[in-house]
Scaffold this motif. Structure first.
Motif, mmCIF file in Angstrom:
data_model
loop_
_atom_site.group_PDB
_atom_site.id
_atom_site.type_symbol
_atom_site.label_atom_id
_atom_site.label_comp_id
_atom_site.label_asym_id
_atom_site.label_seq_id
_atom_site.Cartn_x
_atom_site.Cartn_y
_atom_site.Cartn_z
ATOM 1 N N ALA A 1 0.868 -1.174 0.000
ATOM 2 C CA ALA A 1 0.000 0.000 0.000
ATOM 3 C C ALA A 1 0.906 1.226 0.000
ATOM 4 C CB ALA A 1 -0.916 0.007 1.228
ATOM 5 N N VAL A 2 0.889 1.966 -1.102
ATOM 6 C CA VAL A 2 1.905 3.003 -1.282
ATOM 7 C C VAL A 2 1.308 4.335 -1.718
ATOM 8 C CG1 VAL A 2 2.332 2.098 -3.607
ATOM 9 C CG2 VAL A 2 4.023 3.583 -2.548
ATOM 10 N N PRO A 3 1.588 5.403 -0.971
ATOM 11 C CA PRO A 3 1.242 6.740 -1.445
ATOM 12 C C PRO A 3 2.291 7.218 -2.435
ATOM 13 C CG PRO A 3 2.310 6.892 0.689
ATOM 14 C CD PRO A 3 2.214 5.429 0.365
ATOM 15 N N MET A 4 1.953 8.241 -3.202
ATOM 16 C CA MET A 4 2.938 8.837 -4.105
ATOM 17 C C MET A 4 3.448 10.120 -3.478
ATOM 18 S SD MET A 4 2.609 10.215 -8.046
ATOM 19 C CE MET A 4 2.842 8.649 -8.866
ATOM 20 N N TYR A 5 4.742 10.160 -3.210
ATOM 21 C CA TYR A 5 5.378 11.361 -2.667
ATOM 22 C C TYR A 5 6.353 11.904 -3.701
ATOM 23 C CZ TYR A 5 3.591 9.861 1.913
ATOM 24 O OH TYR A 5 2.787 9.476 2.955
ATOM 25 N N ASN A 6 6.087 13.090 -4.202
ATOM 26 C CA ASN A 6 6.979 13.722 -5.181
ATOM 27 C C ASN A 6 7.306 12.782 -6.338
ATOM 28 O OD1 ASN A 6 7.112 16.117 -3.640
ATOM 29 N ND2 ASN A 6 8.656 15.181 -2.318
ATOM 30 N N LEU A 7 6.267 12.132 -6.839
ATOM 31 C CA LEU A 7 6.322 11.245 -8.003
ATOM 32 C C LEU A 7 7.039 9.927 -7.737
ATOM 33 C CD1 LEU A 7 7.051 13.841 -10.846
ATOM 34 C CD2 LEU A 7 4.842 13.087 -9.934
ATOM 35 N N GLY A 8 7.390 9.660 -6.499
ATOM 36 C CA GLY A 8 8.093 8.425 -6.191
ATOM 37 C C GLY A 8 7.490 7.699 -5.007
#
Length: 202
Positions: A93-100
């Motif tokens: 489960a992954v958010p996107m932080y600064n496109l990464g």
């Protein structure tokens, strides 16, 4: 037959994170499904330090020759590898932080992507050593990125998984979560339905 799933969460917002909502939905559905067991690893609550030369050196030192410090350093990765191998499905489960990806998640990957353990180098390039597993990526994004050049996250995750030999990968996107309430609710509803279908297929 029991299906074991390792759920890796990586939101710095903790319980308030949108990727956490996706993870919770997966957990709830999996708990209701007979024959599915879920182990969770929160790489933010249990953060790993950035990989350094001392830890890398510990891996490269034969186990019987490691100092006490090297044994402790090597144990970080060994524990994560044991956990990964014990499960059939890897759910991220992954958010996107600064496109990464969050740096905490990258630190986890840095411990499970180990030459000689989860992949090896051959004359034809790297070969994955993790066999018979599949992965599910639950991706939460504030904007709309899937299928565009700005989505560097999805190919990065798939490449890291593929390096280990995990090439059966499903991706569930919940996008536009910061683009208004109606867009957010519709995106989460669609993502939850996709998660339901994946859990039923486990």
């Amino acid at each position: 037959m029991t299906t074991r799933a390792l759920l890796v969460t990586a939101s710095v917002l903790g319980e308030n994170g949108q990727s956490t909502a996706l993870a919770k939905h997966f957990q709830t559905r999996a708990a209701a499904r007979e024959g599915v067991e879920v182990t969770q690893r929160d790489v933010v609550a249990n953060a790993l330090p950035h990989l350094d030369i001392a830890e890398l050196g510990a891996w490269q030192t034969p186990a019987q020759e490691r100092s006490e410090e090297q044994q402790v350093l090597a144990a970080r990765s060994d524990e994560l590898l044991t956990e990964l191998r014990a499960n059939d499905v890897l759910v991220i489960a992954v958010p996107m932080y600064n496109l990464g990806v969050p740096s905490q998640l990258k630190a986890w990957f840095d411990r499970v992507l180990r030459a000689g353990e989860t992949f090896r180098y051959t004359e034809n390039g790297p070969q994955g050593l993790v066999e018979g597993k599949r992965a599910v990526i639950l991706a939460a994004r504030g904007g709309m990125y899937a299928g565009t050049d700005m989505d560097s996250q999805t190919p990065h995750l798939k490449s890291m998984l593929g390096l280990m030999g995990i090439t059966d990968v499903d991706v569930v996107y919940a996008e536009g979560l910061n683009m208004g309430e109606a867009t957010r609710e519709a995106a989460l509803k669609e993502a939850f339905q996709a998660i339901d279908q994946l859990v039923e297929a486990l």
